[in-house]
Design an enzyme around this catalytic site. Structure first.
Site, short mmCIF file in Angstrom:
data_model
loop_
_atom_site.label_atom_id
_atom_site.label_comp_id
_atom_site.label_asym_id
_atom_site.label_seq_id
_atom_site.Cartn_x
_atom_site.Cartn_y
_atom_site.Cartn_z
N LYS A 1 -11.90 -0.04 1.36
CA LYS A 1 -11.14 0.90 0.57
C LYS A 1 -11.81 0.80 -0.82
O LYS A 1 -12.68 1.59 -0.92
CB LYS A 1 -9.56 0.27 0.41
CG LYS A 1 -9.17 0.01 1.80
CD LYS A 1 -7.57 -0.28 1.86
CE LYS A 1 -6.88 -0.69 3.26
NZ LYS A 1 -7.41 0.28 4.14
N HIS B 1 -5.30 -3.98 -0.82
CA HIS B 1 -5.30 -2.91 -2.11
C HIS B 1 -5.27 -3.26 -3.30
O HIS B 1 -4.99 -2.48 -4.43
CB HIS B 1 -3.81 -2.04 -1.82
CG HIS B 1 -3.96 -1.38 -0.47
ND1 HIS B 1 -4.29 -0.02 -0.38
CD2 HIS B 1 -3.58 -1.65 0.85
CE1 HIS B 1 -4.48 0.41 1.19
NE2 HIS B 1 -3.82 -0.70 1.60
N SER C 1 0.85 -1.19 -0.09
CA SER C 1 0.12 -0.02 -0.16
C SER C 1 0.78 1.30 0.08
O SER C 1 0.30 2.34 -0.66
CB SER C 1 -1.11 0.13 1.11
OG SER C 1 -0.26 -0.09 2.50
#
Ligand SMILES: Cc1ncc(COP(=O)(O)O)c(C=O)c1O
Length: 396
Positions: free
Chosen positions: A244, A214, A186
């Site tokens: 996310k 991610h 990340s």
């Protein structure tokens, strides 16, 4: 009377962090976390979120979340094994399994919780875990919780991994061995070398665990790093987060049915903590539907990522070796990194400084995360502010 020892511990350590540029000031955001945000009454271009696809403020998700509040209330009511498993949780897991291409999925309250839950549910003191040195804090803590022997390998160094896997397997000391890695790292944006990792795992019978916090929504047309490499049948654990790219909250592990069955009876955050709310489950399921129906948001994310990266690189910033839209501007010194981020903020760009312990000492950076929701005008404005501040501080 409260503890004097605690007071002096806290005061000394906080002062020390401030002196070394390691104290993180937390900014309250006044409104939604979108491509622009309001902080202290000022509207800034937001390059700090992980809301990769802009779904945190998507009208379609907001609508189903409101409907779920009306139909199911605001809380799950109990731990899932007692009576908190809602049809909405099961529906979410069904969609996630289809999205990830696995037999089954178990959902948790957060990505961090997943790593606390899943690693220690299968690994114990008789086992060993080979862990990439740049793995996320939640992986590190999940590994520690398991009490397995933790063996770090150099970041994405397949020679080092092979050597350590060989030594560990041949030592005959461990019942099971796991290799664990972020799918996308990340803070740098580079992708784990999963094909090689899987090959090494097959050679030494390693359990494979990929934290795709991610990669999901970003790689593999949204389905993640494992799908990106076509390795769905070769990775045991595909862990992901719903906080996310999916824009909501929660986490999950996707894998074979027997693994998910085991996690449902043996992973402690599932057994002893209440599940996400109806609104969260419904909104996440809607996000998965949207990603399965169309690539539009994913394509926009990549277009914006490539645009910002090219702009910052051309200005002369060190953007590292990112292979994804994550765009670090590596500065190095912690205090210089904080000063850079502060000046960007004053000029209208919200891009937080990331320093130790999130990244190794001396590799402070401003991490930029363009999303599918940014317009070209916003990115152009951000690039021109970078140019101004970068020249002013002698960074370019
Ligand atoms: C690689 C990785 N794993 C897990 C997590 C935790 O996810 P969550 O925010 O859903 O708890 C994060 C969040 O920063 C992450 O970057």
């Amino acid at each position: 009377m409260t503890s004097k020892a605690l007071d002096s511990f806290l005061n000394e350590n906080i002062a020390d962090l401030k002196e070394r540029g390691l104290y993180n000031e937390i900014d309250p955001v006044e409104g939604p976390n979108g491509p622009e945000i309001k902080i202290g009454g000022r509207t800034l271009i937001n390059l700090s979120s992980n809301n990769y696809l802009g779904l945190a403020t998507d009208e379609r998700l907001k609508k189903v979340a409101k409907q779920a509040v009306d139909s199911h209330g605001v809380g799950a009511g109990a731990v899932r094994t007692i009576n908190g498993t809602l049809d909405l949780h099961l529906e979410l897991e069904k969609r996630l399994a289809a999205f990830k291409g696995t037999e089954a999925v178990i959902s948790y309250q957060s990505g961090f919780n997943c790593n606390m839950a899943a690693i220690s549910a299968v690994m114990d003191k008789h086992d060993a875990i080979l862990s990439d040195e740049l793995n996320h804090a939640s992986i590190i803590d999940g590994c520690r919780l398991s009490k397995a022997k933790i063996i770090r390998f150099n970041h994405s160094d397949m020679e080092d991994l092979r050597q350590k896997a060989k030594e560990t397997a041949e030592s005959g000391q461990y019942k099971k061995i796991m290799v664990i890695t972020d799918g996308v790292f990340s803070m740098d944006g580079d992708i784990a070398k999963l094909p090689e990792i899987v090959e090494i795992a097959e050679e030494f019978d390693l359990i494979t665990y990929v934290d795709d916090a991610h990669g999901s929504g970003v790689l593999g047309k949204g389905a993640g790093t494992v799908k990106h490499f076509g390795l769905q049948d070769k990775v045991d654990f595909q862990m992901g987060t719903l906080s996310k790219a999916i824009g909501v909250i929660g986490g999950y592990v996707a894998g074979k049915a027997n693994l998910i069955d085991w996690l449902k009876v043996h992973s402690r955050p599932f057994l002893f903590s209440t599940a996400v709310s109806p609104a969260d489950a419904a909104a996440s399921a809607k996000a998965i539907d949207i990603l399965m129906e169309s690539n539009e948001l994913n394509e926009k994310l990549w277009e914006n990522g490539n645009y910002l990266k090219a702009g910052l690189k051309q200005l002369g910033f060190d953007i590292g070796n990112s292979e994804t839209p994550i765009t670090p501007c590596i500065i190095g010194d912690e205090n210089a990194t904080q000063a850079f981020s502060k000046r960007l903020n004053e000029e209208g760009v919200y891009a937080k400084s990331i320093v130790f312990p999130t990244v190794p000492r001396g590799t402070g950076r401003v991490r930029n995360m363009p999303t599918a929701a940014h317009t070209k005008e916003m990115l152009d404005k951000a690039i021109s502010i970078y140019e101004k501040v970068g020249k002013e501080l002698g960074l370019i």
